[in-house]
Design an enzyme around this catalytic site. Structure first.
Site, PDB file in Angstrom:
ATOM      1  CD  GLU A 173     -29.266  41.670   5.585  1.00  0.00           C
ATOM      2  OE1 GLU A 173     -29.788  42.481   6.387  1.00  0.00           O
ATOM      3  OE2 GLU A 173     -28.297  40.950   5.880  1.00  0.00           O
ATOM      4  CD  GLU A 292     -24.470  41.894   4.535  1.00  0.00           C
ATOM      5  OE1 GLU A 292     -24.647  41.898   5.768  1.00  0.00           O
ATOM      6  OE2 GLU A 292     -25.072  42.652   3.760  1.00  0.00           O
TER       7      GLU A 292
HETATM    8  O1  AHR Z   1     -22.938  44.242   7.616  1.00  0.00           O
HETATM    9  C1  AHR Z   1     -23.793  45.001   8.435  1.00  0.00           C
HETATM   10  C2  AHR Z   1     -25.239  44.908   8.001  1.00  0.00           C
HETATM   11  O2  AHR Z   1     -25.674  43.595   8.199  1.00  0.00           O
HETATM   12  C3  AHR Z   1     -25.548  45.173   6.565  1.00  0.00           C
HETATM   13  O3  AHR Z   1     -25.720  46.518   6.278  1.00  0.00           O
HETATM   14  C4  AHR Z   1     -26.836  44.433   6.359  1.00  0.00           C
HETATM   15  O4  AHR Z   1     -26.983  43.978   5.042  1.00  0.00           O
HETATM   16  C5  AHR Z   1     -26.787  43.318   7.371  1.00  0.00           C
HETATM   17  O5  AHR Z   1     -27.919  43.243   8.133  1.00  0.00           O
END
Ligand code: AHR
Length: 501
Positions: A173, A292
């Site tokens: 990210e 994610e």
């Molecule tokens: O999954 C929780 C968080 O969400 C992770 O650390 C990050 O990559 C995202 O913002």
């Protein structure tokens, strides 16, 4: 009661089911690792300190690839701290989650845990506070057979065989201002390209994931992908996508249609990636690693003080307790990932244990399944062969966030060799049972082998420590096949899987 008609056709094949779509994610965050999958004093712990009751649930969940060790955590992580004799490992501050990191679990231990669960490791390198050198060092430690300083160090640490990690994430990210060392697309694109090129000089067959956007609502969404890929296109294989959804302001209708945003996200990234590919006259295609995705009540967590000024070990952070409605949305997001299986070729449910997770644990106590466990585990178990894009005729309803949404959404898989098929469906109606008729004649399957639904009179019912089995799968006795047509009734706000043979 209204009716939905679905037609399944072998010629509408999207792609073979890719097992990497059932990946998950383990981050050094809260109680995901420490006091989650790792708890040395627990009665079920093995010699490494891993809870075997959790291992059993992970196997039942059916997750495949596991992304590790972060997440935001990785952007401040020094991998060297977490290898070698445990008593020598330093305790560090993790700035991302304002916690203490003891480094008692590192790459070598986690790889042994992965063997217990039969999963593939997808490893992230730190491009927040670090760069090419450290990424190459980690690659040498992890994958080089022997005879170099870092591969021999791994052997001296007790891991004789290389980990042979194929998938690597180039940071995490990097578009987010919350990320340690976050960058502009231009800066990150250059760093990612150089790191990727160097890593491929060591091993040209690595599969590398460059960071895409942290959400479709990011102000740089689209432009970020374009710029980053213009720099890195020829060196990388995937671009990542991250998306979290939650019900806001009591608007369940919009929440139930969250997969429309996921579809928009995928369409935009594919279009942008292909545009860059054409511009560069490249023969290659960049696929999406949706590494994610989940339901996350982020607004509520931001308003809480669970990430605070104290430096704590394994604090309870991001421990969402999921409802039936959350599980239905999760099942629908998985349907969407499957529908896009030609371009989304890897995905990770974020996360696995305790932290926005399908599996919960109590220190010294039990482990149990959240509602979201069920659609994931059943889809992972039943999806096989080719993904078929269904033709769906269904009613619509209006949402405040996503425009018009279909009442029913679905995807199917067909395993011609085994003579089996599976259909996965959601009913987004909050009030009406929906009768669905699925034309299976082209698939040659005749009987219902299994029909399971997740629903409840209380769409906010949850499983908790006190009531671990409040919500579970129910046999759906309405499913039957006659003249090559499957009929099944879907209760309001429900997820259903039907397996056919
Ligand atoms: O999954 C929780 C968080 O969400 C992770 O650390 C990050 O990559 C995202 O913002």
């Amino acid at each position: 009661m209204s009716e939905t008609h679905i037609a399944l056709d072998r010629s509408a094949s999207v792609a073979p089911v890719n097992r990497r779509l059932f990946g998950s994610f383990v981050e050094h965050l809260g109680r995901c690792v420490y006091n989650g999958l790792y708890e040395p004093g627990h009665p079920t712990a093995n010699e490494d300190g891993f809870r075997l009751d959790v291992v059993e649930l992970v196997k039942e969940l059916g997750s495949t690839t596991i992304r590790y060790p972060g997440g935001n955590f990785v952007s401040g992580f020094r991998w060297e701290d977490s290898v070698g004799p445990r008593e020598n490992r330093p305790v560090r501050r993790d700035l991302a989650w304002h916690s203490l990191e003891t480094n008692q679990v590192g790459l070598d231990e986690f790889s042994r845990w992965l063997k217990l669960t039969d999963s593939e490791l997808m490893l992230a390198v730190n491009l927040g506070t670090r760069g090419i050198d450290e990424a190459l060092d980690l690659l040498e430690y992890a994958n080089h057979p022997s005879g170099t300083a870092l591969s021999d160090l791994r052997i001296a640490n007790g891991t004789t065989e290389p980990h042979d990690i194929r998938m690597w994430c180039l940071g995490n990210e990097m578009d987010g201002p919350w990320q340690t060392g976050y960058m502009t697309a231009d800066d990150y694109g250059k760093l990612a390209a150089r790191t990727a090129a160097a890593m491929k000089m060591a091993d040209k067959d690595l599969e590398l994931v460059v960071c895409g956007s942290s959400g479709s609502g990011m102000p740089t969404f689209g432009e970020w992908e374009r710029v980053v890929l213009e720099h890195s296109y020829e060196h990388v294989d995937f671009i990542s996508a991250h998306a979290y959804y939650q019900e806001r302001g009591g608007d369940l209708g919009s929440f139930l249609a969250s997969s429309l945003d996921m579809q928009y996200f995928i369409d935009t990234v594919v279009t942008t990636a292909d545009h860059v590919g054409h511009k560069l006259k490249s023969a290659k295609k960049i696929n999406i690693s949706f590494d994610e995705w989940n339901i996350w009540y982020l607004d509520e967590h931001k308003a809480s003080d669970e990430v605070n000024d104290e430096w704590r070990y394994a604090p309870r952070q991001l421990e969402d307790v999921y409802s039936v409605a959350d599980a239905v949305v999760l099942g629908n997001l998985l349907i969407t990932l499957l529908k896009n299986g030609d371009r989304v070729t890897s995905a990770s449910l974020a996360q696995l244990v305790n932290v926005i997770a399908p599996i919960m644990t109590e220190p010294g106590g039990p482990t149990w399944r959240q509602t979201t466990f069920f659609p994931f585990s059943v889809t992972s178990r039943l999806a096989a062969g080719e993904i078929l894009r269904p033709r769906i005729q269904t009613g619509t309803y209006e949402t405040a966030v996503h425009g018009d949404a279909g009442i029913v959404d679905a995807v199917a898989t067909h395993d011609a060799e085994a003579g089996r098929a599976a259909v996965f469906l959601v009913n987004r109606s909050q009030t009406e049972t929906e009768t669905v008729r699925v034309d299976l004649r082209d698939l040659g399957v005749q009987t219902v082998e299994e029909a399971l639904s997740l629903w409840d009179e209380d769409v906010y019912a949850k499983n908790t420590l006190q009531d671990q089995d409040r919500v579970g799968l129910r046999a759906n006795a309405t499913a039957s096949v006659a003249d090559g047509v499957l009929s099944v009734e879907l209760p309001p706000v429900s997820w259903t899987a039907v397996s056919l043979g």
